[in-house]
Every structure is written in C-alpha cells, then in structure tokens.
Design a protein around this motif. Structure first.
Motif, short mmCIF file in Angstrom:
data_model
loop_
_atom_site.label_atom_id
_atom_site.label_comp_id
_atom_site.label_asym_id
_atom_site.label_seq_id
_atom_site.Cartn_x
_atom_site.Cartn_y
_atom_site.Cartn_z
N TRP B 120 0.91 -1.02 0.10
CA TRP B 120 -0.04 0.08 0.10
C TRP B 120 0.79 1.42 -0.04
O TRP B 120 0.41 2.41 -0.66
CB TRP B 120 -1.09 -0.04 1.16
CG TRP B 120 -2.04 -0.78 0.70
CD1 TRP B 120 -2.35 -2.04 0.99
CD2 TRP B 120 -3.18 -0.44 -0.02
NE1 TRP B 120 -3.64 -2.39 0.15
CE2 TRP B 120 -4.14 -1.33 -0.48
CE3 TRP B 120 -3.57 0.86 -0.48
CZ2 TRP B 120 -5.35 -1.08 -1.27
CZ3 TRP B 120 -4.74 1.04 -1.54
CH2 TRP B 120 -5.62 -0.10 -1.77
N LEU B 121 1.87 1.44 0.58
CA LEU B 121 2.91 2.30 0.43
C LEU B 121 3.04 2.34 -1.18
O LEU B 121 3.23 3.61 -1.48
CB LEU B 121 4.40 2.24 0.98
CG LEU B 121 4.36 2.12 2.62
CD1 LEU B 121 5.54 1.95 3.02
CD2 LEU B 121 3.82 3.30 3.01
N PHE B 122 3.07 1.45 -1.85
CA PHE B 122 3.44 1.80 -3.39
C PHE B 122 2.17 2.22 -3.90
O PHE B 122 2.18 3.28 -4.70
CB PHE B 122 3.76 0.49 -4.04
CG PHE B 122 5.13 -0.01 -4.01
CD1 PHE B 122 6.45 1.03 -4.58
CD2 PHE B 122 5.77 -1.06 -3.19
CE1 PHE B 122 7.76 0.69 -4.40
CE2 PHE B 122 6.70 -1.11 -3.23
CZ PHE B 122 8.06 -0.62 -3.74
N MET B 123 0.88 1.82 -3.42
CA MET B 123 -0.34 2.26 -4.26
C MET B 123 -0.60 3.54 -3.78
O MET B 123 -1.03 4.19 -4.60
CB MET B 123 -1.36 1.32 -3.47
CG MET B 123 -1.47 -0.02 -3.75
SD MET B 123 -1.76 -0.44 -5.41
CE MET B 123 -0.16 -1.13 -5.96
N ASP B 125 1.90 5.99 -3.28
CA ASP B 125 3.04 6.94 -3.87
C ASP B 125 2.71 7.23 -5.34
O ASP B 125 2.49 6.39 -6.15
CB ASP B 125 4.46 6.13 -4.00
CG ASP B 125 5.45 6.85 -4.58
OD1 ASP B 125 5.06 7.98 -5.09
OD2 ASP B 125 6.51 6.54 -4.42
N SER B 127 3.81 8.49 -7.83
CA SER B 127 4.87 8.42 -8.93
C SER B 127 4.77 6.86 -9.41
O SER B 127 5.12 6.82 -10.71
CB SER B 127 6.26 8.85 -8.39
OG SER B 127 6.73 7.83 -7.72
N VAL B 128 4.30 5.99 -8.63
CA VAL B 128 4.18 4.72 -9.19
C VAL B 128 2.74 4.01 -9.09
O VAL B 128 2.46 3.05 -9.75
CB VAL B 128 5.11 3.65 -8.39
CG1 VAL B 128 6.59 4.24 -8.74
CG2 VAL B 128 4.85 3.62 -7.08
N PHE B 143 4.42 11.66 -2.34
CA PHE B 143 4.17 10.71 -1.24
C PHE B 143 4.20 11.45 0.19
O PHE B 143 3.21 10.82 1.03
CB PHE B 143 5.48 9.68 -1.32
CG PHE B 143 5.21 8.59 -0.33
CD1 PHE B 143 4.14 7.73 -0.66
CD2 PHE B 143 6.01 8.38 0.63
CE1 PHE B 143 3.97 6.62 0.42
CE2 PHE B 143 5.99 7.45 1.71
CZ PHE B 143 4.92 6.37 1.50
N GLN B 233 8.62 5.20 9.10
CA GLN B 233 10.06 4.91 8.54
C GLN B 233 10.06 5.31 7.08
O GLN B 233 11.03 5.81 6.73
CB GLN B 233 10.15 3.32 8.59
CG GLN B 233 11.76 2.98 8.27
CD GLN B 233 11.79 1.39 8.32
OE1 GLN B 233 10.96 0.55 8.72
NE2 GLN B 233 12.65 0.99 7.58
N ALA B 234 9.00 5.02 6.35
CA ALA B 234 9.00 5.63 5.14
C ALA B 234 8.62 6.95 4.62
O ALA B 234 8.89 7.44 3.40
CB ALA B 234 8.02 4.64 4.11
N PHE B 236 10.12 9.94 6.01
CA PHE B 236 10.91 11.17 6.15
C PHE B 236 10.70 12.00 7.45
O PHE B 236 10.76 13.03 7.31
CB PHE B 236 11.02 11.94 5.14
CG PHE B 236 10.67 11.31 3.64
CD1 PHE B 236 11.49 10.04 3.27
CD2 PHE B 236 9.93 11.66 2.65
CE1 PHE B 236 11.45 9.57 2.06
CE2 PHE B 236 9.85 11.15 1.59
CZ PHE B 236 10.48 10.10 1.11
#
Lengths: 296, 290
Positions: B120-123, B125, B127-128, B143, B233-234, B236
């Motif tokens: 879900w971090l990808f979903m 984001d 940019s991807v 993100f 963690q992801a 920043f």
C-alpha cells in the motif's frame, strides 16, 4: 408506490448500480495484487514512466531477482530460511501440545477442565499482539530475548488451535467410540494415538494451516525479540529493505542498495508461501472464522 | 460435566504441555507486566504512578486520539461495506459469480503485516501508483503529502479493509445462507422488497455475527503497530514513531529504557482486549464453553 409505475426502469437502474458496486470492489481487491505481479518485472525507470498496469519483461524480472538475492550478501535468503524455521518449529510444537489438549478438554474428565476451557476462549479472542510487550518484558528479565526460542515458543502458544480441536472432538467424534476402545483394553494413551488421532486428520490440517499463516505473517513479536538482522524473519527483513530504498528514504540516494522494483519483488517473495497455501485452501480459513460457532 | 476434584487424572497429562505454554506466555507475562506497572525502577511499589505518568505524557493523549479516530472510521466502514457487499453478493442469481466474487474479495487476506503495508505504500505513492489520479486528487501530488498525519486514519482503514474485509464478507455470506428460505419467502409474500427484507429480516438475524466482527476488530484495531511503524519509517519523519499506543509502549521500553512505563501502557491495552473478549464470552452467544 411510485416504483410500481416504471418497474422496468427502476429495476434496470438498480441492477446497474449493483453491478457497478460489485465490480468497483472487485477492482479494489484485485488491482493491487495485479500491480504487484507486474511491477516486479519492471526496471526502476519503467516503474515510474511506463503505464502502471503494463508488464515489464522476463529479463528484467531475472535482473531484479539477482539484485534482490545479492542484497546484503544474500540476506533475503537468510530471512526466508528463518521464516521457514520459525514457522515450522512453532507449527510442530503447536500440534504436539495443542491436539492432545483439545482432545482431553473435549473427551476426558479432569479437575480444572472448565476453567481451562474458559481461559482458552478468552485468550483466543484477544489479539495476540496484546501479549507481545508483556512477553518481551518477561523474557528480557529472564535473559532469553534474541534467541530462536523467544519467537518460536510464544508462537507455539495457540489457544485458537486448542479450541478448534476441542470443538472437533466434542462434535465430530462420538464418545462411545472411544469408550469402546477403552473397554477393549486400550489405555488412555493408546486410545488417543490409535483411535482418536487417525480420526482427527482434518482438524490437525486445519490447526497446522492457521498456525502457519499466523506465524509466517507475525511481525510485532520477532520485531521486538530479535535485534540482529541475521535472525530476522522475512516480514521484519522487509523493513530493512524499505530503509534501503530511495523512494522511501531519500538519504540513501543514488547509492541505494534496493531499487523499488526489487522491494516489490521482495514483497511478492514474502507472501508467496502464504498466497499459495491460501489459493489451495480458502475454505479452511473461512471454516476457521466460523468454527465452533453455534448457528447464527 | 463439572469435575468434582482436582485429583491427578490422565487428562492432566494430555493438557500439561499446553498449560505450560499458557502459563509461560499468557499468564506469567501478564502477571509480570502488572508487577512492573505497579512498581518503580527500583522495584518499590508505585501505586498507579506509572499509569498516571504515561497517561499524562503528551504523546499518550495524541496516540489515543489517533487510534480512536482510526477505530471509528474502520469499524463504521467495515460494518457498512461488509454487510452491503455480503447482502448484494448473496442475492446474485448466478452461482458462479457469487463464488468468484467472494474469492476475489477474499484473496488479499493472504497479505498481512509488513507485506500488505509495503504494497500500500506503493499504491499511495503517486509516482508509481496505478490509481495515481485518484490519490493525487484526494491527498496530494507527492508521497509525503499523501501520508500527512491527517490522512492516516483513512489510509489504515483502507489497508485493514483490503486485507480483512473479504474474510468477514464470506462469514456474513455463510450466516445469510443459514437463514431459512421460508423466512425470506414470507417477507416477500408480505410485500417486502430487497431493501426492506435486508433491513427488517436479514440484518437482525445477523446481529450476533456483527457483534462478533465488531468486537474482534475493535480489539485488534487498538493494537495498531506495524502500519504506522512502516509509514513513519518510509515518511521522512512526517509521521512520528509515536503515532499509536503500541508504538508508544515500544518507545518506552526500547528508547527510554523505561520498562515500568512500557508495562503500564501494555496493561492499558491488555485491559481493553481482555474486556472485549471477556464480555463476549460472558454474554454467551456464538461460542460455547460446553
């Protein structure tokens, strides 16, 4: 009664609405999985610039795989091996102690039986994570953290499995059958091994399955217990990879150890065993959520 | 079926292994955490000092707020959508589409913990993401904007719903199947349409199952840990590592070396879980002990 004036139109609209609803949710559940499969076959540049739902190439998948396997000198392989070891050991232990316990609670008479049953039921309905920090505090006092046993033993404690076994033996195995065995001269142990256990294959499989899925996906317990990367199971190892991926950690910048498609592939690898088990036995899981429940 | 005495019996041997684990990883840690929670660093009795101290920590109130907001969103969404989807799928004429849909809704259940959060971090984001348009219009173009703290209860709700709803849909579907056909037929003869039948007949008959779902989800939801941990963690530093109560208990133990404070928060959470489970068992209902 306005609906009766134009039943055809209203009905059509209702059906269309239902279809849209069902498809939208089907898409919601499936799309991320499809994306995951496709993204693992892409190069880092394609992942950003190509259509998100276009496939990459087998060649790129192989390259991603090779990069993934070389991450920190094969850490992924170590983590996967750890996951297998932790899960297998705790499943074995769960069966070893849980099946006889559920059997005894269903079919034998002994002091404290009812109390044990109620405690089991209460602990079973509590989320396992609620006990993680207390167990950590206890094991840290005893100097037992950072050992394989510190994750395997707590995971082997699986009251849900005991309860499933209890329900199975109290509903599916006639007590008369076991009494007959005893009359024929079987001791309690022989009755269990020769008569009850062969009848219990379905519930043994069920308990093994749930225990495996739970242990494989367990994050909080190993995260707390095991500080060294060499001992991580895959689920915890993923966080290490996340920290080494530029998209989610700009500090690593151009020297990043993990490119996003490799993290995607790692996610895929981490779920592969459970996904396979799932696809072949989805009935099992549902049986688990409703097992032992009286008719609603 | 009540046994009259605690005399040693063969049954005790059979349950002994399990009882050892139950004591070692159920009862002993609870007792030890209670002991820590009521003492200070030197082992002196501290009364409810640790509970007061941790509850007055500014991060505690914030974390309770975060978890509560998430729980409200999650439980409402779960109940409404699971029941809606189960009812609608149950009414479909085609046997094949009923089975296929339940399967499709259900498969993400294989992903739990860190794996589903990473996906879900990808979903999320832009940019991807395959749904970047939607993500951008709802939450922002980057993100970091997407995972702003205010969005997190929604994001965690989506993740939890994605992995968990399918199982509950299947359970509710099974429960709907157990309602006798004659009952539904009688409602139809009385002139009730699908909506009325659902509201007046089917849902009341699912009451126990709905309570079961809510209690288990409430207890599990209070434990929120891996989702905010990975997002922070992801992210920043956009999101602190003290977003949820379990994270805060973790920080007390690992960052501040304050095991007494950590135990106090763990006990707070344990009490919530215990109350949920105990209430359910005591009220009877779905599960029988004998």
């Amino acid at each position: 009664m306005r609906t009766d004036q134009r039943p055809g139109v209203v009905r059509m609209a209702g059906r269309a609405l239902v279809a849209v609803l069902l498809l939208a949710f089907a898409l919601f559940f499936v799309l991320p999985m499809v994306w995951l499969l496709l993204a693992s076959t892409k190069s880092p540049a394609d992942l950003i610039h190509a259509n998100p739902l276009s496939p990459g190439s087998i060649g790129t998948l192989v390259t991603n795989w090779q990069h993934l396997m070389s991450f920190q000198d094969g850490a992924v392989l170590t983590w996967m091996t750890n996951s297998v070891v932790y899960s297998a050991l705790s499943v074995a232990l769960t069966l070893l102690v849980g099946i006889p316990a559920g059997y005894a609670m269903a079919l034998m008479r002994f002091g404290g039986r009812r109390l044990l049953l109620i405690v089991t039921l209460v602990v079973m309905l509590m989320p396992a994570t609620a006990l993680v920090l207390p167990i950590f505090l206890e094991l840290s006092y005893l100097g037992l953290v950072n050992k394989t046993a510190s994750v395997v033993l707590p995971m082997a404690f699986f009251p849900f499995g005991v309860y499933l076994t209890y329900i199975y033996f109290s509903t599916s195995v006639p007590g008369d059958l076991l009494d007959a065995a005893r009359l024929d001269g079987c001791g309690e142990t022989a009755t269990f091994f020769r008569v009850a256990l062969p009848l219990a294959k379905p519930v043994v499989a069920l308990v093994a399955f749930f225990s495996f899925v739970n242990n494989w996906n367990n994050f909080f317990l190993p995260y707390v217990m095991l500080p060294n990367s060499d001992n991580y199971p895959m689920q915890v190892g993923l966080t290490q990879m996340l920290a080494a991926t530029p998209t989610f950690n700009p500090v690593v910048g151009a020297n990043a150890e993990v490119q996003p498609p490799e993290l995607v592939l790692a996610t895929l690898v981490s779920i592969a065993p459970v996904l396979l088990v799932f696809l072949f036995s989805q009935r099992f899981l549902v049986a688990g959520l409703t097992a032992g429940a009286t008719k609603g | 079926m009540r046994s009259r005495s605690w005399r040693p019996a063969a049954g005790h041997v059979f349950v002994s292994g399990y009882v050892v684990l139950l004591v070692a990883f159920g009862i002993a840690p609870t007792v030890y955490a209670l002991n820590l929670a009521f003492t200070d660093g030197e082992g002196r009795f501290a009364g409810i000092g640790n509970f007061l101290r941790t509850a007055q920590d500014y991060r505690f109130v914030a974390a309770v707020g975060h978890v509560a907001t998430y729980l409200v969103l999650w439980l409402v969404t779960l109940t409404v959508l699971v029941l809606l989807l189960a009812l609608v799928v149950h009414r479909l004429a085609s046997r094949w589409s009923r089975a296929a849909l339940r399967f499709v809704y259900y498969v993400p259940g294989a992903l739990a913990g860190a794996s589903s959060v990473l996906l879900w971090l990808f979903m999320l984001d832009p940019s991807v993401s395959p749904v970047d348009g939607l993500v951008r219009s709802l939450w922002g173009d980057t993100f970091v904007q997407v995972i702003a703290p205010g969005h997190l209860p929604w994001i965690f709700t989506i993740i939890a719903f994605w992995t968990g709803a399918g199982g509950w849909i299947t359970v509710m579907y099974g429960a709907l199947n157990s309602i006798p056909y004659t009952v539904i037929e009688a409602a139809r003869v009385d002139g009730a349409g699908p909506v009325k039948t659902a509201l007046r007949v089917q849902l009341p008959m699912l009451r126990k199952w709905i309570v079961y779902m809510l209690i288990l989800s409430l207890a599990a939801g209070t434990q929120l840990f891996v989702e905010p941990q990975l997002v922070s963690q992801a992210g920043f530093g956009v999101v602190g590592t003290d977003y949820s109560l379990n994270q805060l208990a973790y920080l007390y133990a690992f960052d501040q070396n304050d095991f007494n404070g950590s135990a106090a928060i763990a006990i707070d959470l344990l009490i919530v879980a215990l109350c949920c489970a105990g209430l359910f068992v005591a009220r009877g209902g779905l599960f029988d002990a004998d």
